[in-house]
Enzyme design. Structure first.
Site, PDB file in Angstrom:
ATOM      1  CG  ASN A   9      59.462 -38.473 101.310  1.00 53.07           C
ATOM      2  OD1 ASN A   9      58.991 -39.731 101.088  1.00 53.07           O
ATOM      3  ND2 ASN A   9      60.127 -37.924 102.213  1.00 53.07           N
ATOM      4  CD1 TRP A  10      52.793 -38.864  98.883  1.00 54.91           C
ATOM      5  CD2 TRP A  10      52.151 -41.064  98.422  1.00 54.91           C
ATOM      6  NE1 TRP A  10      52.139 -38.872  97.689  1.00 54.91           N
ATOM      7  CE2 TRP A  10      51.555 -40.320  97.436  1.00 54.91           C
ATOM      8  CE3 TRP A  10      52.032 -42.289  98.190  1.00 54.91           C
ATOM      9  CZ2 TRP A  10      50.795 -40.637  96.538  1.00 54.91           C
ATOM     10  CZ3 TRP A  10      51.109 -42.817  97.282  1.00 54.91           C
ATOM     11  CH2 TRP A  10      50.751 -42.071  96.249  1.00 54.91           C
ATOM     12  CE  LYS A  11      58.713 -36.843 105.180  1.00 49.21           C
ATOM     13  NZ  LYS A  11      59.047 -36.011 106.293  1.00 49.21           N
ATOM     14  CG  HIS A  95      64.287 -38.214 104.455  1.00 52.13           C
ATOM     15  ND1 HIS A  95      63.872 -37.696 105.661  1.00 52.13           N
ATOM     16  CD2 HIS A  95      63.571 -37.368 103.499  1.00 52.13           C
ATOM     17  CE1 HIS A  95      63.070 -36.942 105.597  1.00 52.13           C
ATOM     18  NE2 HIS A  95      62.566 -36.511 104.337  1.00 52.13           N
ATOM     19  CD  GLU A  97      61.458 -38.371 107.877  1.00 51.71           C
ATOM     20  OE1 GLU A  97      60.652 -38.982 107.213  1.00 51.71           O
ATOM     21  OE2 GLU A  97      60.648 -36.911 108.183  1.00 51.71           O
ATOM     22  CD  GLU A 167      64.006 -33.036 102.343  1.00 48.17           C
ATOM     23  OE1 GLU A 167      62.766 -32.799 101.938  1.00 48.17           O
ATOM     24  OE2 GLU A 167      64.122 -34.189 103.252  1.00 48.17           O
ATOM     25  N   GLY A 173      58.515 -31.108 108.557  1.00 52.06           N
ATOM     26  CA  GLY A 173      57.236 -31.527 109.372  1.00 52.06           C
ATOM     27  C   GLY A 173      56.907 -30.451 110.526  1.00 52.06           C
ATOM     28  CB  SER A 213      57.649 -26.593 106.523  1.00 46.70           C
ATOM     29  OG  SER A 213      57.611 -27.319 107.679  1.00 46.70           O
ATOM     30  N   GLY A 234      56.820 -33.218 101.794  1.00 42.15           N
ATOM     31  CA  GLY A 234      56.192 -34.068 102.656  1.00 42.15           C
ATOM     32  C   GLY A 234      54.603 -33.908 102.951  1.00 42.15           C
ATOM     33  N   GLY A 235      54.390 -33.686 104.033  1.00 38.44           N
ATOM     34  CA  GLY A 235      52.987 -33.261 104.459  1.00 38.44           C
ATOM     35  C   GLY A 235      52.195 -32.798 103.649  1.00 38.44           C
TER      36      GLY A 235
HETATM   37  P1  13P Z   1      57.533 -31.845 105.454  1.00 37.82           P
HETATM   38  O1  13P Z   1      57.057 -31.316 103.755  1.00 37.82           O
HETATM   39  O2  13P Z   1      56.297 -32.435 105.908  1.00 37.82           O
HETATM   40  O3  13P Z   1      58.108 -30.738 106.079  1.00 37.82           O
HETATM   41  O4  13P Z   1      58.641 -33.046 104.945  1.00 37.82           O
HETATM   42  C1  13P Z   1      59.635 -32.602 104.019  1.00 37.82           C
HETATM   43  C2  13P Z   1      60.321 -33.848 103.803  1.00 37.82           C
HETATM   44  O5  13P Z   1      60.921 -34.571 104.800  1.00 37.82           O
HETATM   45  C3  13P Z   1      60.310 -34.275 102.606  1.00 37.82           C
HETATM   46  O6  13P Z   1      61.275 -35.325 102.214  1.00 37.82           O
END
Ligand code: 13P
Length: 253
Positions: A9-11, A95, A97, A167, A173, A213, A234-235
């Site tokens: 997930n590149w956001k 998600h 967010e 999640e 994050g 994470s 994500g990251g």
């Molecule tokens: P991180 O891997 O950066 O914690 O993000 C997780 C995420 O929100 C994937 O959708």
């Protein structure tokens, strides 16, 4: 046996040029890979570019969100059909967010899930508790509500074919991933509820990813858990090499 699914997930990161370079490089690294489903979720603007670069590779493409509406006067929104047309076969829905920053409710997530399935997209439905909810001992109750309301009205067959991403919000994050014990409890609980509400075949077929994470050095302990069927990253997915290391980690399943 459920095939693990590992998704990036590149956001809100990466231009079309960056997406192209990434998918080309990842495509050559995972050439001929089987036994793990690989998904990349770019922003809307890079969906088509990424999907074209992913052609003839094992990489599938996901959108990060979509409208619950089919079409119409909804300025700024993107429909399931448009995402599909751009080459996506999956869509991340609900998600944390989106829930926290954009006010998405379980009812809206449910409408989006139905719209995605109608367009033959595979929904990746995100659920997870906040730190406050965990500290109050409400984790399982929150997961129950999100899974029950998010999947309301679906058939057993539809549930078998979709993906749930657990999640925990406090792990996103933050560099603070859930312990294997915490992930195991949540995943096991979700699977039990799927069995109660949708039956054996739905519970056995539905993949439950862990997200929050995930890194190359913790994927091994997570994927070893019987109810963890992959990761939503994500990251650590923004660099091809670390995402590739996570994919390889998931193959150890
Ligand atoms: P991180 O891997 O950066 O914690 O993000 C997780 C995420 O929100 C994937 O959708």
């Amino acid at each position: 046996m459920r095939i693990p699914v590992v998704a990036a997930n590149w956001k809100m990161f990466k231009t079309t040029h960056e997406a192209l370079a990434y998918v080309r490089e990842l495509g050559s690294l995972v050439k001929g890979f089987s036994g793990v489903e690989i998904v990349v979720a770019p922003p809307f603007t890079a969906l088509l570019t990424a999907a074209e670069a992913a052609r003839n590779t094992p990489i599938g493409i996901a959108a990060q969100n979509m409208s619950a509406e089919k079409e119409g006067a909804f300025t700024g929104e993107v429909s399931a059909t448009m995402i599909k047309d751009a080459g996506a076969t999956y869509v991340i829905l609900g998600h944390s967010e989106r829930r926290k920053l954009f006010g998405e409710t379980d009812e809206l997530v449910n409408r989006k899930v139905h719209a995605a399935l109608a367009a033959e997209l595979v929904p990746i439905v995100c659920v997870g508790e906040t730190l406050e909810e965990r500290d109050a001992g409400r984790t399982l109750e929150v997961l129950d509500r999100q899974v029950r309301d998010g999947l309301a009205g679906l058939s057993a067959e539809q549930v078998a074919g979709l993906i749930i991403a657990y999640e925990p919000v406090w792990a996103i994050g933050t560099g603070r991933n859930a312990t294997p014990e915490q992930a195991d409890e949540a995943h096991r609980h979700i699977r039990t509820r799927l069995r109660e509400w949708f039956g054996e075949a739905a519970a056995d077929g539905c993949r439950i990813q862990y997200g929050g994470s995930v890194k190359p050095d913790n994927i091994g302990a997570l994927i070893a858990l019987p109810d963890v069927d992959g990761a939503l990253v994500g990251g650590a997915s923004l660099q091809v090499n670390s995402f590739f290391d996570i994919i390889r980690g998931a193959l150890a399943r």
